[in-house]
Design a protein around this motif. Structure first.
Motif, PDB file in Angstrom:
ATOM      1  N   ASN A  87      20.640  59.838  54.042  1.00 26.26           N
ATOM      2  CA  ASN A  87      21.585  60.430  54.967  1.00 26.26           C
ATOM      3  C   ASN A  87      22.758  60.947  54.159  1.00 26.26           C
ATOM      4  OD1 ASN A  87      24.232  59.645  56.914  1.00 26.26           O
ATOM      5  ND2 ASN A  87      22.588  60.818  57.889  1.00 26.26           N
ATOM      6  N   TYR A  88      23.234  62.150  54.490  1.00 26.62           N
ATOM      7  CA  TYR A  88      24.307  62.780  53.743  1.00 26.62           C
ATOM      8  C   TYR A  88      25.420  63.250  54.658  1.00 26.62           C
ATOM      9  CZ  TYR A  88      20.877  63.119  49.947  1.00 26.62           C
ATOM     10  OH  TYR A  88      19.939  62.841  48.981  1.00 26.62           O
ATOM     11  N   ALA A  89      26.623  63.226  54.122  1.00 29.15           N
ATOM     12  CA  ALA A  89      27.723  63.886  54.796  1.00 29.15           C
ATOM     13  C   ALA A  89      27.474  65.391  54.801  1.00 29.15           C
ATOM     14  CB  ALA A  89      29.044  63.579  54.097  1.00 29.15           C
ATOM     15  N   ASP A  90      27.897  66.051  55.860  1.00 31.84           N
ATOM     16  CA  ASP A  90      27.666  67.489  55.966  1.00 31.84           C
ATOM     17  C   ASP A  90      28.253  68.260  54.788  1.00 31.84           C
ATOM     18  OD1 ASP A  90      28.045  67.628  59.592  1.00 31.84           O
ATOM     19  OD2 ASP A  90      26.299  67.197  58.347  1.00 31.84           O
ATOM     20  N   SER A  91      29.352  67.784  54.263  1.00 32.39           N
ATOM     21  CA  SER A  91      30.040  68.491  53.201  1.00 32.39           C
ATOM     22  C   SER A  91      29.282  68.503  51.878  1.00 32.39           C
ATOM     23  CB  SER A  91      31.433  67.897  52.982  1.00 32.39           C
ATOM     24  OG  SER A  91      31.349  66.530  52.636  1.00 32.39           O
ATOM     25  N   VAL A  92      28.296  67.632  51.726  1.00 29.41           N
ATOM     26  CA  VAL A  92      27.571  67.551  50.459  1.00 29.41           C
ATOM     27  C   VAL A  92      26.098  67.874  50.594  1.00 29.41           C
ATOM     28  CG1 VAL A  92      29.211  65.813  49.660  1.00 29.41           C
ATOM     29  CG2 VAL A  92      26.994  65.092  50.586  1.00 29.41           C
ATOM     30  N   LYS A  93      25.636  68.142  51.791  1.00 29.28           N
ATOM     31  CA  LYS A  93      24.227  68.453  51.994  1.00 29.28           C
ATOM     32  C   LYS A  93      23.822  69.679  51.177  1.00 29.28           C
ATOM     33  CE  LYS A  93      23.631  66.516  56.630  1.00 29.28           C
ATOM     34  NZ  LYS A  93      23.379  66.813  58.058  1.00 29.28           N
ATOM     35  N   GLY A  94      22.703  69.549  50.509  1.00 28.39           N
ATOM     36  CA  GLY A  94      22.209  70.628  49.682  1.00 28.39           C
ATOM     37  C   GLY A  94      22.768  70.637  48.283  1.00 28.39           C
ATOM     38  N   ARG A  95      23.790  69.846  48.026  1.00 27.51           N
ATOM     39  CA  ARG A  95      24.407  69.791  46.705  1.00 27.51           C
ATOM     40  C   ARG A  95      24.224  68.435  46.028  1.00 27.51           C
ATOM     41  NH1 ARG A  95      29.723  70.193  46.140  1.00 27.51           N
ATOM     42  NH2 ARG A  95      30.208  69.348  48.214  1.00 27.51           N
ATOM     43  N   PHE A  96      24.280  67.379  46.805  1.00 31.17           N
ATOM     44  CA  PHE A  96      24.165  66.028  46.269  1.00 31.17           C
ATOM     45  C   PHE A  96      22.813  65.436  46.629  1.00 31.17           C
ATOM     46  CE2 PHE A  96      28.984  64.824  46.273  1.00 31.17           C
ATOM     47  CZ  PHE A  96      29.261  65.963  45.558  1.00 31.17           C
ATOM     48  N   THR A  97      22.314  64.584  45.758  1.00 36.95           N
ATOM     49  CA  THR A  97      21.070  63.878  46.008  1.00 36.95           C
ATOM     50  C   THR A  97      21.234  62.414  45.639  1.00 36.95           C
ATOM     51  OG1 THR A  97      19.745  65.855  45.517  1.00 36.95           O
ATOM     52  CG2 THR A  97      18.604  63.735  45.533  1.00 36.95           C
ATOM     53  N   ILE A  98      20.961  61.549  46.591  1.00 33.94           N
ATOM     54  CA  ILE A  98      21.017  60.120  46.336  1.00 33.94           C
ATOM     55  C   ILE A  98      19.604  59.606  46.080  1.00 33.94           C
ATOM     56  CG2 ILE A  98      20.856  59.473  48.783  1.00 33.94           C
ATOM     57  CD1 ILE A  98      22.775  57.140  48.151  1.00 33.94           C
ATOM     58  N   SER A  99      19.493  58.669  45.170  1.00 31.50           N
ATOM     59  CA  SER A  99      18.200  58.083  44.861  1.00 31.50           C
ATOM     60  C   SER A  99      18.407  56.639  44.446  1.00 31.50           C
ATOM     61  CB  SER A  99      17.486  58.869  43.755  1.00 31.50           C
ATOM     62  OG  SER A  99      18.237  58.861  42.553  1.00 31.50           O
ATOM     63  N   ARG A 100      17.316  55.907  44.381  1.00 34.56           N
ATOM     64  CA  ARG A 100      17.421  54.510  43.977  1.00 34.56           C
ATOM     65  C   ARG A 100      16.175  54.091  43.218  1.00 34.56           C
ATOM     66  NH1 ARG A 100      18.165  51.031  49.226  1.00 34.56           N
ATOM     67  NH2 ARG A 100      17.806  49.260  47.795  1.00 34.56           N
ATOM     68  N   ASP A 101      16.353  53.103  42.390  1.00 37.65           N
ATOM     69  CA  ASP A 101      15.265  52.487  41.664  1.00 37.65           C
ATOM     70  C   ASP A 101      15.288  51.013  42.042  1.00 37.65           C
ATOM     71  OD1 ASP A 101      13.525  51.277  39.835  1.00 37.65           O
ATOM     72  OD2 ASP A 101      14.019  52.703  38.252  1.00 37.65           O
ATOM     73  N   ASN A 102      14.408  50.635  42.934  1.00 33.10           N
ATOM     74  CA  ASN A 102      14.426  49.271  43.446  1.00 33.10           C
ATOM     75  C   ASN A 102      14.117  48.235  42.365  1.00 33.10           C
ATOM     76  OD1 ASN A 102      15.052  50.139  46.045  1.00 33.10           O
ATOM     77  ND2 ASN A 102      12.893  50.332  46.634  1.00 33.10           N
ATOM     78  N   ALA A 103      13.287  48.610  41.407  1.00 36.66           N
ATOM     79  CA  ALA A 103      12.955  47.685  40.337  1.00 36.66           C
ATOM     80  C   ALA A 103      14.158  47.382  39.453  1.00 36.66           C
ATOM     81  CB  ALA A 103      11.801  48.234  39.504  1.00 36.66           C
ATOM     82  N   LYS A 104      15.073  48.337  39.353  1.00 39.43           N
ATOM     83  CA  LYS A 104      16.250  48.172  38.515  1.00 39.43           C
ATOM     84  C   LYS A 104      17.519  47.890  39.310  1.00 39.43           C
ATOM     85  CE  LYS A 104      14.475  51.206  34.873  1.00 39.43           C
ATOM     86  NZ  LYS A 104      14.734  52.427  34.067  1.00 39.43           N
ATOM     87  N   ASN A 105      17.395  47.804  40.630  1.00 33.86           N
ATOM     88  CA  ASN A 105      18.549  47.575  41.502  1.00 33.86           C
ATOM     89  C   ASN A 105      19.641  48.608  41.258  1.00 33.86           C
ATOM     90  OD1 ASN A 105      17.320  45.337  42.680  1.00 33.86           O
ATOM     91  ND2 ASN A 105      18.313  43.879  41.293  1.00 33.86           N
ATOM     92  N   THR A 106      19.224  49.848  41.160  1.00 29.03           N
ATOM     93  CA  THR A 106      20.131  50.928  40.822  1.00 29.03           C
ATOM     94  C   THR A 106      20.118  52.010  41.895  1.00 29.03           C
ATOM     95  OG1 THR A 106      19.873  50.562  38.441  1.00 29.03           O
ATOM     96  CG2 THR A 106      20.655  52.715  39.123  1.00 29.03           C
ATOM     97  N   VAL A 107      21.286  52.530  42.196  1.00 24.16           N
ATOM     98  CA  VAL A 107      21.417  53.690  43.058  1.00 24.16           C
ATOM     99  C   VAL A 107      22.179  54.755  42.285  1.00 24.16           C
ATOM    100  CG1 VAL A 107      23.536  52.836  44.147  1.00 24.16           C
ATOM    101  CG2 VAL A 107      22.136  54.548  45.316  1.00 24.16           C
ATOM    102  N   SER A 108      21.740  55.991  42.432  1.00 21.91           N
ATOM    103  CA  SER A 108      22.339  57.095  41.700  1.00 21.91           C
ATOM    104  C   SER A 108      22.730  58.203  42.655  1.00 21.91           C
ATOM    105  CB  SER A 108      21.373  57.642  40.647  1.00 21.91           C
ATOM    106  OG  SER A 108      21.037  56.652  39.689  1.00 21.91           O
ATOM    107  N   LEU A 109      23.654  59.020  42.208  1.00 16.18           N
ATOM    108  CA  LEU A 109      24.083  60.180  42.975  1.00 16.18           C
ATOM    109  C   LEU A 109      24.155  61.368  42.038  1.00 16.18           C
ATOM    110  CD1 LEU A 109      25.088  61.117  45.815  1.00 16.18           C
ATOM    111  CD2 LEU A 109      27.409  60.823  44.913  1.00 16.18           C
ATOM    112  N   GLN A 110      23.239  62.293  42.215  1.00 19.28           N
ATOM    113  CA  GLN A 110      23.248  63.528  41.451  1.00 19.28           C
ATOM    114  C   GLN A 110      24.092  64.542  42.200  1.00 19.28           C
ATOM    115  OE1 GLN A 110      21.844  64.328  38.359  1.00 19.28           O
ATOM    116  NE2 GLN A 110      23.063  66.190  38.625  1.00 19.28           N
TER     117      GLN A 110
END
Length: 121
Positions: free
Chosen positions: A58-81
């Motif tokens: 889910n994204y805020a309207d202001s960042v849709k199409g520009r930001f991408t959130i992802s996660r690596d469950n094995a590493k307990n990591t969340v990232s924001l490109q």
């Protein structure tokens, strides 16, 4: 103790890209949803993006199409490109996670310390 540690903030020119990462550590049994929030001086802390344990986003309207959130469950990591950055994106960015730890065996919301993102020409 459960901690969320962020990295990747910095100074970038408009139109540039930046990748933020946040890793949860400690006595963790499970992590549900995770997210990124931001707060600019004089403004409220707002949701940027969030992602469930299953990968639904889910994204805020202001960042849709520009930001991408992802996660690596094995590493307990969340990232924001973050791509196509704008001066309006300048803020302190905080990662967030709903985490079940085995210190007290309960679900709790944890926050990172925040990392500064500055978009300026």
């Amino acid at each position: 103790q459960v901690q969320l540690v962020e990295s990747g903030g910095g100074l970038v020119q408009p139109g540039g890209s930046l990748r933020l990462s946040c890793t949860a550590s400690g006595r963790i049994l499970s992590i549900a949803d995770m997210g990124w929030y931001r707060q600019a001086p004089g403004k409220e802390r707002d949701l940027v993006a969030r992602i469930t344990s299953g990968g639904r986003t889910n994204y805020a309207d202001s960042v849709k199409g520009r930001f991408t959130i992802s996660r690596d469950n094995a590493k307990n990591t969340v990232s924001l490109q973050m791509n196509s950055l704008k001066p309006e994106d300048t803020a302190t960015y905080y990662c967030n996670g709903n985490i079940y730890g085995n210190t007290e065996y309960r679900w709790s919301v944890y926050w990172g310390q925040g990392t500064q993102v500055t978009v300026s020409s």
